[in-house]
Structures are given as C-alpha cells and as structure tokens.
Design an enzyme around this catalytic site. Structure first.
Site, PDB file in Angstrom:
ATOM      1  N   CYS A  93      89.633  39.299  47.863  1.00  0.00           N
ATOM      2  CA  CYS A  93      88.918  39.398  49.144  1.00  0.00           C
ATOM      3  C   CYS A  93      88.491  38.030  49.676  1.00  0.00           C
ATOM      4  O   CYS A  93      88.487  37.812  50.891  1.00  0.00           O
ATOM      5  CB  CYS A  93      87.718  40.342  49.027  1.00  0.00           C
ATOM      6  SG  CYS A  93      86.525  39.879  47.763  1.00  0.00           S
ATOM      7  N   HIS A 113      81.571  39.947  46.698  1.00  0.00           N
ATOM      8  CA  HIS A 113      82.577  40.480  47.617  1.00  0.00           C
ATOM      9  C   HIS A 113      82.492  39.647  48.891  1.00  0.00           C
ATOM     10  O   HIS A 113      81.421  39.170  49.248  1.00  0.00           O
ATOM     11  CB  HIS A 113      82.310  41.961  47.917  1.00  0.00           C
ATOM     12  CG  HIS A 113      83.289  42.551  48.871  1.00  0.00           C
ATOM     13  ND1 HIS A 113      84.616  42.729  48.537  1.00  0.00           N
ATOM     14  CD2 HIS A 113      83.153  42.992  50.150  1.00  0.00           C
ATOM     15  CE1 HIS A 113      85.249  43.257  49.575  1.00  0.00           C
ATOM     16  NE2 HIS A 113      84.381  43.427  50.568  1.00  0.00           N
TER      17      HIS A 113
END
Length: 167
Positions: free
Chosen positions: A119, A30
């Site tokens: 992301c 992430h």
C-alpha cells in the site's frame, strides 16, 4: 516527525488533496492518499482471508483491490497522520496530476506483494511517480539479518548437526 504529529479523527487536521495518510494499525502502518472531500484511495488485499486478520491477510495476499473510501472508514478506531515524508527525496507531482493518476485504477485488481508492491508503494507511486516503502525496506533488512545470523550460527557449529545413522 514527533509523536504529537499523530492524531485521530477526534482531533482532525485537514489533509490536502495529494497528501499521504499513514494509518497506525496494531502491527503495521497502512497507507492511503487523500483525494479531497473526506475521501482517500488505497489498496486492500483480497485473497479470501477473513478481514479480521488484516495484517495476516496482507502477508499472504498476492492481489489487492484499489478502493476509494472515506478516510474515517479506512482509519476506523486507529490513529493517523499526514506524512509526506519523501517530499525532500522525491519532488511531488502536481496535485492535479496526482488526482488524475488516482482516478484511473479505482475498482481495479492489482498485483500485491508485502515487500515490493504494498500500500505504501502504491500511494507513493501516485504522489511521486516512484513507488517506495520504508516499511518494506525495514522488513527486507530484518529478513536479511535473520538469514545472515542463521548462516553464521550454522558455520560456527552452534546449531546441532544431524547425525547420520549407519545401517
């Protein structure tokens, strides 16, 4: 970067505003962008799938929410590192501009796609003015290889052909 470049909140290095933060989740990475004072900006999928299925959630989501959160809350029990890996390819924008660009979308819903707008794309767009994702490129390459493999197996007759039943 070496493995020892990874660290957890128990061994914190001090990120600087504008730094890219790579968080190591069990099945994927992430990405967030450090804003300062312990806060990051990141996007999180919002399509009604329970949050305990975060990686599965990101596969099926088409929308994400731009969030400003504490780095420690985003990282949780995972590890992270500062990873400005594209600095040699794309010159970073001035920090003031990166922070200013980051403030506008907070709290907004944005389009999300695991392969073309994830992301990593989001935070690299803020830092460099260019949305890039090595992770997505690897996934696209893998999908292409699998598809090519299936085509080859089919062409060579390695997959059984369906028999037509004559009536």
């Amino acid at each position: 970067m070496a493995v020892n470049d990874c660290f957890s909140l128990t061994y914190p290095h001090n990120p600087h505003p504008g730094d890219l933060i790579e968080v190591f989740r069990p099945c994927y990475q992430h990405w967030a962008l450090y804003l300062g004072d312990g806060y990051v900006i990141n996007i999180a999928p919002i399509d009604g799938i329970r949050s305990s299925f975060t990686s599965a959630k990101s596969v099926f989501s088409t929308k994400a929410l731009v969030k400003m959160q504490l780095l420690k809350d985003v990282v949780g029990n995972d590890t992270y590192r500062i990873n400005n890996k594209y600095d040699t390819t794309y010159p970073p924008l001035p920090v003031e501009e990166v922070i200013q660009r980051s403030e506008f979308p907070i709290g907004q819903e944005v389009a999300y796609d695991l392969l073309v707008n994830n992301c990593e794309h989001f935070v690299t767009l803020l830092r460099y003015g260019e949305g890039v994702s090595e992770q997505a490129n690897r996934a696209i390459g893998t999908i292409g290889l699998v598809a090519a493999g299936i085509d080859i197996f089919t062409f060579l007759g390695l997959f059984p052909k369906r028999q037509r039943t004559k009536y």
